[in-house]
Design a protein around this motif. Structure first.
Motif, PDB file in Angstrom:
ATOM      1  N   HIS A  67      13.921   5.449   2.194  1.00  0.00           N
ATOM      2  CA  HIS A  67      12.739   4.598   2.384  1.00  0.00           C
ATOM      3  C   HIS A  67      11.928   4.412   1.105  1.00  0.00           C
ATOM      4  CE1 HIS A  67      13.065   4.279   6.773  1.00  0.00           C
ATOM      5  NE2 HIS A  67      13.484   5.543   6.750  1.00  0.00           N
ATOM      6  N   GLY A  68      12.432   4.902  -0.020  1.00  0.00           N
ATOM      7  CA  GLY A  68      11.735   4.720  -1.286  1.00  0.00           C
ATOM      8  C   GLY A  68      10.414   5.462  -1.375  1.00  0.00           C
ATOM      9  N   LEU A  69      10.375   6.675  -0.845  1.00  0.00           N
ATOM     10  CA  LEU A  69       9.159   7.476  -0.837  1.00  0.00           C
ATOM     11  C   LEU A  69       9.315   8.683  -1.765  1.00  0.00           C
ATOM     12  CD1 LEU A  69       8.646   7.571   3.044  1.00  0.00           C
ATOM     13  CD2 LEU A  69       7.502   6.032   1.427  1.00  0.00           C
ATOM     14  N   PRO A  70       8.355   8.967  -2.615  1.00  0.00           N
ATOM     15  CA  PRO A  70       8.431  10.156  -3.482  1.00  0.00           C
ATOM     16  C   PRO A  70       8.280  11.430  -2.641  1.00  0.00           C
ATOM     17  CG  PRO A  70       6.341   9.012  -3.789  1.00  0.00           C
ATOM     18  CD  PRO A  70       7.147   8.156  -2.882  1.00  0.00           C
ATOM     19  N   PRO A  71       9.239  12.347  -2.697  1.00  0.00           N
ATOM     20  CA  PRO A  71       9.240  13.510  -1.808  1.00  0.00           C
ATOM     21  C   PRO A  71       7.980  14.369  -1.876  1.00  0.00           C
ATOM     22  CG  PRO A  71      11.387  13.255  -2.817  1.00  0.00           C
ATOM     23  CD  PRO A  71      10.470  12.269  -3.496  1.00  0.00           C
ATOM     24  N   PHE A  72       7.471  14.640  -3.097  1.00  0.00           N
ATOM     25  CA  PHE A  72       6.287  15.491  -3.182  1.00  0.00           C
ATOM     26  C   PHE A  72       5.119  14.887  -2.420  1.00  0.00           C
ATOM     27  CE2 PHE A  72       2.117  16.107  -5.152  1.00  0.00           C
ATOM     28  CZ  PHE A  72       1.945  17.469  -4.950  1.00  0.00           C
ATOM     29  N   HIS A  73       4.877  13.612  -2.596  1.00  0.00           N
ATOM     30  CA  HIS A  73       3.726  12.962  -1.979  1.00  0.00           C
ATOM     31  C   HIS A  73       3.913  12.821  -0.469  1.00  0.00           C
ATOM     32  CE1 HIS A  73       2.185  12.056  -6.021  1.00  0.00           C
ATOM     33  NE2 HIS A  73       3.461  11.886  -6.311  1.00  0.00           N
ATOM     34  N   PHE A  74       5.149  12.626  -0.034  1.00  0.00           N
ATOM     35  CA  PHE A  74       5.464  12.623   1.397  1.00  0.00           C
ATOM     36  C   PHE A  74       5.143  13.987   2.002  1.00  0.00           C
ATOM     37  CE2 PHE A  74       8.448  13.584   4.824  1.00  0.00           C
ATOM     38  CZ  PHE A  74       8.348  12.477   5.647  1.00  0.00           C
ATOM     39  N   PHE A  75       5.578  15.044   1.326  1.00  0.00           N
ATOM     40  CA  PHE A  75       5.320  16.396   1.814  1.00  0.00           C
ATOM     41  C   PHE A  75       3.832  16.716   1.785  1.00  0.00           C
ATOM     42  CE2 PHE A  75       5.285  21.094   1.009  1.00  0.00           C
ATOM     43  CZ  PHE A  75       5.745  21.480   2.263  1.00  0.00           C
ATOM     44  N   LEU A  76       3.148  16.330   0.718  1.00  0.00           N
ATOM     45  CA  LEU A  76       1.703  16.549   0.604  1.00  0.00           C
ATOM     46  C   LEU A  76       0.965  15.907   1.771  1.00  0.00           C
ATOM     47  CD1 LEU A  76      -0.690  17.547  -1.244  1.00  0.00           C
ATOM     48  CD2 LEU A  76      -0.711  15.217  -2.172  1.00  0.00           C
ATOM     49  N   TYR A  77       1.366  14.706   2.141  1.00  0.00           N
ATOM     50  CA  TYR A  77       0.757  14.013   3.286  1.00  0.00           C
ATOM     51  C   TYR A  77       0.825  14.885   4.530  1.00  0.00           C
ATOM     52  CZ  TYR A  77       0.362  10.650   7.149  1.00  0.00           C
ATOM     53  OH  TYR A  77       0.002  10.006   8.312  1.00  0.00           O
ATOM     54  N   HIS A  78       1.995  15.440   4.817  1.00  0.00           N
ATOM     55  CA  HIS A  78       2.167  16.224   6.035  1.00  0.00           C
ATOM     56  C   HIS A  78       1.476  17.576   5.946  1.00  0.00           C
ATOM     57  CE1 HIS A  78       4.721  13.450   8.212  1.00  0.00           C
ATOM     58  NE2 HIS A  78       5.367  13.209   7.086  1.00  0.00           N
ATOM     59  N   VAL A  79       1.423  18.161   4.767  1.00  0.00           N
ATOM     60  CA  VAL A  79       0.707  19.427   4.600  1.00  0.00           C
ATOM     61  C   VAL A  79      -0.787  19.238   4.866  1.00  0.00           C
ATOM     62  CG1 VAL A  79      -0.049  21.149   2.913  1.00  0.00           C
ATOM     63  CG2 VAL A  79       2.351  20.492   3.019  1.00  0.00           C
ATOM     64  N   LEU A  80      -1.378  18.237   4.226  1.00  0.00           N
ATOM     65  CA  LEU A  80      -2.822  18.041   4.348  1.00  0.00           C
ATOM     66  C   LEU A  80      -3.224  17.623   5.762  1.00  0.00           C
ATOM     67  CD1 LEU A  80      -3.706  16.363   0.933  1.00  0.00           C
ATOM     68  CD2 LEU A  80      -4.246  18.680   1.703  1.00  0.00           C
ATOM     69  N   HIS A  81      -2.404  16.801   6.408  1.00  0.00           N
ATOM     70  CA  HIS A  81      -2.737  16.408   7.778  1.00  0.00           C
ATOM     71  C   HIS A  81      -2.533  17.560   8.755  1.00  0.00           C
ATOM     72  CE1 HIS A  81      -2.818  12.350   6.094  1.00  0.00           C
ATOM     73  NE2 HIS A  81      -3.523  12.023   7.156  1.00  0.00           N
ATOM     74  N   ALA A  82      -1.602  18.452   8.467  1.00  0.00           N
ATOM     75  CA  ALA A  82      -1.450  19.647   9.289  1.00  0.00           C
ATOM     76  C   ALA A  82      -2.672  20.548   9.146  1.00  0.00           C
ATOM     77  CB  ALA A  82      -0.183  20.397   8.907  1.00  0.00           C
ATOM     78  N   VAL A  83      -3.144  20.734   7.909  1.00  0.00           N
ATOM     79  CA  VAL A  83      -4.350  21.530   7.673  1.00  0.00           C
ATOM     80  C   VAL A  83      -5.539  20.918   8.410  1.00  0.00           C
ATOM     81  CG1 VAL A  83      -6.004  22.300   5.928  1.00  0.00           C
ATOM     82  CG2 VAL A  83      -3.557  22.389   5.444  1.00  0.00           C
ATOM     83  N   GLN A  84      -5.666  19.611   8.318  1.00  0.00           N
ATOM     84  CA  GLN A  84      -6.796  18.919   8.941  1.00  0.00           C
ATOM     85  C   GLN A  84      -6.796  19.085  10.459  1.00  0.00           C
ATOM     86  OE1 GLN A  84      -6.900  14.589   8.485  1.00  0.00           O
ATOM     87  NE2 GLN A  84      -9.054  14.738   7.929  1.00  0.00           N
TER      88      GLN A  84
END
Length: 223
Positions: free
Chosen positions: A40-57
């Motif tokens: 899907h043309g997504l940078p892995p680090f930023h994809f993972f960061l998205y899920h980490v931060l939303h999990a924390v939230q």
């Protein structure tokens, strides 16, 4: 704050400690999202960061803060993380969170570029009000290393209330479609126990799976 009142006695106990922080390092196992990101043309680090931060939230205990001597619950926080700049020195990226994945990644990439190309140390929170400084999560990634543990620099342990998360190098691809890494989670023990770190690990894995990564891995595994 009703849930906090159920553990106020725990908070009072740990708040009396000179160092009330708990820091857990563990192996995080999630669906291997790298093929999904590549497709899907997504940078892995930023994809993972998205899920980490939303999990924390999504976990209330990680949103408790100490503000002017009182415990408060923040509704949201900045997205921020460490970056290596053009001089190979530490810098900080910071941007406003969003639920939209692609917009989150676009903001993250723009903030990363600013931090990489700036020689001065930026986004240190000195420009924020006392309350806005509480709306933070500290994130660092060390992709060169297989992380085993980390000790974060702390200005004053007794009043430190902002969670710090770190992770290292991702594992090689596994036959079962999983990805592992060592993650470290540090937080005020008056707010967070090992159980809440467990909930965070579950939430990260669940968020990634719900994004369609699991089905992508199953498709890849078919002959």
């Amino acid at each position: 704050m009703q849930n906090f009142e159920k553990r106020r006695d725990r908070y009072n106990a740990f708040a009396s400690f000179e160092n009330p922080l708990v820091n857990l390092s563990f192996e995080l196992e999630v669906p291997d999202f790298r093929p999904h990101c590549k497709h899907h043309g997504l940078p892995p680090f930023h994809f993972f960061l998205y899920h980490v931060l939303h999990a924390v939230q999504g976990i209330e205990n990680f949103r408790y803060r100490i503000y002017r001597g009182e415990v408060i619950e923040i509704a949201d926080f900045w997205a921020s993380y460490t970056v290596v700049n053009q001089d190979n020195n530490l810098n900080f990226a910071r941007f406003v969170m969003t639920d939209d994945l692609r917009e989150f990644i676009a903001r993250s990439l723009a903030s990363k570029q600013e931090a990489e190309t700036t020689t001065q140390l930026i986004n240190t929170a000195e420009d924020l009000s006392e309350y806005e400084q509480r709306r933070n999560i500290y994130i660092t990634c060390m992709p060169w290393l297989k992380l085993t543990s980390v000790e974060h620099p702390i200005y004053e342990h007794k009043t430190y209330d902002i969670p710090s998360l770190a992770w290292g190098r991702f594992s090689d691809p596994r036959a079962d479609g999983k990805l592992t890494m060592t993650m470290s989670v540090q937080a005020h023990h008056g707010f967070v126990d090992g159980y809440h770190v467990h909930l965070l690990a579950q939430a990260i894995a669940t968020g990634i799976a719900k994004s369609g990564v699991s089905s992508a891995n199953r498709t890849r595994a078919q002959p």
